[in-house]
Design a protein around this motif. Structure first.
Motif, PDB file in Angstrom:
ATOM      1  N   ILE A 180       0.847  -1.202   0.000  1.00 25.73           N
ATOM      2  CA  ILE A 180       0.000   0.000   0.000  1.00 25.73           C
ATOM      3  C   ILE A 180       0.876   1.244   0.000  1.00 25.73           C
ATOM      4  O   ILE A 180       0.621   2.200  -0.730  1.00 25.73           O
ATOM      5  N   CYS A 199      -0.070   5.398  -0.293  1.00 24.67           N
ATOM      6  CA  CYS A 199      -0.965   5.162  -1.435  1.00 24.67           C
ATOM      7  C   CYS A 199      -1.634   6.447  -1.959  1.00 24.67           C
ATOM      8  O   CYS A 199      -2.172   7.236  -1.199  1.00 24.67           O
ATOM      9  N   LYS A 200      -1.573   6.574  -3.286  1.00 30.25           N
ATOM     10  CA  LYS A 200      -2.288   7.667  -3.955  1.00 30.25           C
ATOM     11  C   LYS A 200      -3.109   7.099  -5.106  1.00 30.25           C
ATOM     12  O   LYS A 200      -3.315   7.750  -6.118  1.00 30.25           O
ATOM     13  N   ARG A 201      -3.563   5.870  -4.930  1.00 29.39           N
ATOM     14  CA  ARG A 201      -4.247   5.198  -6.034  1.00 29.39           C
ATOM     15  C   ARG A 201      -5.665   5.713  -6.251  1.00 29.39           C
ATOM     16  O   ARG A 201      -6.242   5.496  -7.302  1.00 29.39           O
ATOM     17  N   CYS A 202      -6.267   6.317  -5.222  1.00 30.41           N
ATOM     18  CA  CYS A 202      -7.592   6.924  -5.448  1.00 30.41           C
ATOM     19  C   CYS A 202      -7.627   8.301  -4.786  1.00 30.41           C
ATOM     20  O   CYS A 202      -6.729   8.665  -4.028  1.00 30.41           O
ATOM     21  N   LEU A 255      -9.166   9.526  -2.393  1.00 34.75           N
ATOM     22  CA  LEU A 255      -9.265   9.649  -0.928  1.00 34.75           C
ATOM     23  C   LEU A 255      -7.911   9.984  -0.298  1.00 34.75           C
ATOM     24  O   LEU A 255      -7.856  10.376   0.865  1.00 34.75           O
ATOM     25  N   CYS A 256      -6.846   9.852  -1.059  1.00 35.54           N
ATOM     26  CA  CYS A 256      -5.517  10.188  -0.506  1.00 35.54           C
ATOM     27  C   CYS A 256      -5.397  11.689  -0.254  1.00 35.54           C
ATOM     28  O   CYS A 256      -4.589  12.124   0.571  1.00 35.54           O
ATOM     29  N   ARG A 310      -6.575  12.769   3.467  1.00 40.46           N
ATOM     30  CA  ARG A 310      -6.349  11.906   4.629  1.00 40.46           C
ATOM     31  C   ARG A 310      -5.127  12.381   5.426  1.00 40.46           C
ATOM     32  O   ARG A 310      -4.211  13.012   4.889  1.00 40.46           O
ATOM     33  N   VAL A 342     -12.492   0.922   2.771  1.00 39.98           N
ATOM     34  CA  VAL A 342     -11.454   1.839   2.263  1.00 39.98           C
ATOM     35  C   VAL A 342     -10.577   2.275   3.430  1.00 39.98           C
ATOM     36  O   VAL A 342     -11.034   2.354   4.565  1.00 39.98           O
ATOM     37  N   LYS A 343      -9.321   2.544   3.119  1.00 46.25           N
ATOM     38  CA  LYS A 343      -8.348   2.779   4.191  1.00 46.25           C
ATOM     39  C   LYS A 343      -8.057   4.258   4.449  1.00 46.25           C
ATOM     40  O   LYS A 343      -7.254   4.594   5.302  1.00 46.25           O
ATOM     41  N   CYS A 344      -8.704   5.124   3.675  1.00 46.29           N
ATOM     42  CA  CYS A 344      -8.520   6.559   3.909  1.00 46.29           C
ATOM     43  C   CYS A 344      -9.885   7.197   4.137  1.00 46.29           C
ATOM     44  O   CYS A 344     -10.888   6.772   3.552  1.00 46.29           O
ATOM     45  N   THR A 363     -10.946   0.439  -6.095  1.00 42.08           N
ATOM     46  CA  THR A 363      -9.493   0.571  -6.072  1.00 42.08           C
ATOM     47  C   THR A 363      -8.900   0.032  -4.777  1.00 42.08           C
ATOM     48  O   THR A 363      -7.842  -0.595  -4.785  1.00 42.08           O
ATOM     49  N   CYS A 364      -9.583   0.261  -3.663  1.00 42.25           N
ATOM     50  CA  CYS A 364      -8.987  -0.095  -2.374  1.00 42.25           C
ATOM     51  C   CYS A 364      -9.298  -1.527  -1.942  1.00 42.25           C
ATOM     52  O   CYS A 364      -8.515  -2.148  -1.237  1.00 42.25           O
TER      53      CYS A 364
HETATM   54  S1  SF4 Z   1      -8.458   4.612   0.079  1.00 44.62           S
HETATM   55 FE1  SF4 Z   1      -7.161   2.860  -0.425  1.00 44.62          FE
HETATM   56  S2  SF4 Z   1      -6.736   3.051  -2.632  1.00 44.62           S
HETATM   57 FE2  SF4 Z   1      -7.511   5.039  -1.900  1.00 44.62          FE
HETATM   58  S3  SF4 Z   1      -5.655   6.202  -1.428  1.00 44.62           S
HETATM   59 FE3  SF4 Z   1      -6.351   5.229   0.483  1.00 44.62          FE
HETATM   60  S4  SF4 Z   1      -5.206   3.280   0.602  1.00 44.62           S
HETATM   61 FE4  SF4 Z   1      -5.062   4.049  -1.515  1.00 44.62          FE
END
Ligand code: SF4
Length: 277
Positions: free
Chosen positions: A100, A103-106, A108-109, A112, A172-174, A189-190
């Protein structure tokens, strides 16, 4: 393949490589004929059928056996590449966290403070899954530490367990801004990271807290009130949905229904409630 298509494919492969996925399944039946073999004038295949995957009917068949209502659950879309790949060998929670990264994959980064990976025992028999981190979770980097988290701790202890004996995480983690529900692209994505966590922990039961968790795992839009308290099947693991503790804070009258649900989980795990002092 032209350079633009090659760059897109490379970007996708890099994304799945970040998720530690290296095996891809090529559907030989829907894969297109090699473009160079297509006679002039014949229609050309769409590029996105190249990595077409088969729908994992097995999970949904066993789900239908678990509860009659579950047969109504729609298969919303074809499986993602992650779902079609085999389990990652020797995967660990540490490795997933490493993958992870920052992470800037979506999107929500963007707002956060901390990524909230999950907490508890990596060998837990029971996993609780919520929707996403709230304000307190975002600040502390831990799941369910606010008021709803305190209520969840009480629920866990009422089951005769300690919080560090179970595993707690979110879809989701953010933190979604203003505590809104995560959007479908963010969940998509998450959630592969969540699926890897579940594969590593391999619990005896999963409890989804609230509609988002349940709908994300089941790829369903059915309301939680219809399926609450019923055993379903998530890739071979018994799964039950109940109300989110935050909902219980607003609707204390629903605590009885949740306790009924948790008693089913206790029976499944062979737990007895602790003796009252
Ligand atoms: S919610 Fe998940 S996929 Fe999106 S930025 Fe956070 S860790 Fe990455």
């Amino acid at each position: 393949m032209n350079s633009e298509s090659r760059a897109r494919v490379e970007a996708w492969l890099q994304y799945f490589n970040d998720l530690n996925i290296s095996s891809f399944y090529l559907d030989r039946f829907s894969a297109p004929t090699a473009p160079e073999n297509i006679p002039p004038g014949e229609p050309r295949p769409k590029p996105d059928t190249i990595f077409a995957v088969k729908t994992p009917a097995k999970d949904f068949n066993s789900l239908a056996q678990a509860a009659p209502l579950a047969a109504a659950l729609p298969v919303v879309k074809s499986a993602s590449l992650f779902e079609s790949s085999n389990r990652i060998e020797n995967d660990t929670l540490e490795r997933i966290r490493e993958d992870i990264g920052d992470c800037k994959r979506c999107k929500l980064c963007e707002q956060r403070t901390n990524i909230v990976f999950g907490s508890g025992s990596g060998k837990a028999e029971l996993v609780f899954i919520g929707e996403g981190p709230g304000h307190d979770e975002d600040v502390q980097g831990l799941p369910f530490v606010g008021r709803a988290g305190k209520l969840l701790t009480q629920m866990i202890e009422a089951m005769g367990l300690r919080r560090d004996e179970v595993y707690i995480c979110n879809v989701v983690k953010c933190r979604p801004p203003q505590n809104r529900a995560p959007e479908p692209d963010e969940v998509e994505t998450c959630s592969p990271f969540l699926f890897r966590q579940l594969a590593v922990i391999h619990p005896k039961a999963i409890v989804c807290l609230g509609a988002t968790a349940f709908q994300s795992l089941m790829a369903s839009k059915l309301s939680i009130s219809r399926l609450r308290g019923q055993w379903l099947d998530f890739r071979g693991t018994p799964m039950l949905a109940t109300y989110h503790p935050a909902y219980l804070l607003r609707n204390p009258n629903a605590k009885g229904e949740v306790w009924d649900d948790l008693k089913k989980v206790m029976a499944h795990l062979g737990l007895k409630p602790p003796a009252r002092r």
